[in-house]
Design an enzyme around this catalytic site. Structure first.
Site, mmCIF file in Angstrom:
data_model
loop_
_atom_site.group_PDB
_atom_site.id
_atom_site.type_symbol
_atom_site.label_atom_id
_atom_site.label_comp_id
_atom_site.label_asym_id
_atom_site.label_seq_id
_atom_site.Cartn_x
_atom_site.Cartn_y
_atom_site.Cartn_z
ATOM 1 N N HIS A 151 -52.275 14.964 -96.985
ATOM 2 C CA HIS A 151 -51.353 16.094 -97.131
ATOM 3 C C HIS A 151 -49.916 15.646 -96.900
ATOM 4 C CE1 HIS A 151 -50.877 16.411 -92.768
ATOM 5 N NE2 HIS A 151 -52.189 16.595 -92.604
ATOM 6 N N CYS A 178 -55.520 13.340 -89.972
ATOM 7 C CA CYS A 178 -55.322 13.361 -91.420
ATOM 8 C C CYS A 178 -54.395 12.225 -91.844
ATOM 9 C CB CYS A 178 -54.738 14.702 -91.851
ATOM 10 S SG CYS A 178 -55.880 16.096 -91.625
#
Length: 202
Positions: A151, A178
């Site tokens: 992301h 992430c």
């Protein structure tokens, strides 16, 4: 005797002439060199201008590279490789690096899981996690269906990008597990990467 004396005299004159000739030649050559030196102007060394090298500041809004992103359709064997050591994401095909992205993987205690994965079906434009007080844009899942994602750099509760976090991109492992990317890189991945694309985290 007279002949002998004359011969000696001639030899003496010849010898004296040779000495004079050699001496004259040396004096003449020395004079020539002196004149040549007088004509040559001394060369002064040019002053060297020091050029300051300024490191290019990271623009985490833009693509990581100046070259175009690869066309996914032209690379059927495209794979994603995440390096937690180098804080980079590599788009590869048959061992060749097609594109390199700056990244920030999981910090100590929240490490990005290592191993072999695949791009999953889940993806979206925005999310916000109230527990971690961070969200992001342009997310794509690669493990546990919405838990571990690629992301953008993080946003706060109001949707504004967190500059201090974004500036760590490519330098420090600073996420909650992430893989953070520049806004442009994350958007490209969200819009283009195929489901089931292999992902390797090492």
């Amino acid at each position: 005797m007279k002949v002998q004396s004359r011969l000696v005299l001639v030899l003496a004159l010849l010898s004296a002439s040779s000495v004079l000739a050699v001496g004259f030649h040396q004096v003449f050559t020395a004079k020539q060199m002196e004149n040549a030196r007088a004509r040559v102007k001394p060369v002064r060394p040019k002053s060297v201008t020091k050029v300051k090298t300024v490191a290019k500041k990271l623009d985490w809004h833009q693509p990581s590279m100046s070259q175009a992103y690869p066309k996914v359709q032209a690379h059927p064997n495209l794979q994603i490789e995440v390096s937690t050591v180098k804080q980079r994401v590599y788009l590869r095909e048959n061992g060749k690096v097609l594109y390199t992205m700056l990244a920030s993987t999981g910090r100590q205690g929240d490490e990005t899981p290592k191993g072999q994965f695949q791009v999953q079906a889940e993806r979206g434009l925005h999310f916000y996690n109230a527990e971690s007080k961070e969200g992001a844009n342009y997310w794509v899942s690669f493990k546990d269906h919405g838990i571990y994602l690629f992301h953008s750099v993080p946003v706060d509760a109001s949707g504004k990008y967190v500059t201090t976090e974004a500036e760590q991109l490519g330098k420090v492992a600073n996420s909650h597990g992430c893989v953070r990317l520049t806004i442009a890189d994350a958007k490209w991945l969200y819009e283009n990467i195929r489901q089931n694309t292999p992902v390797t985290v090492s």
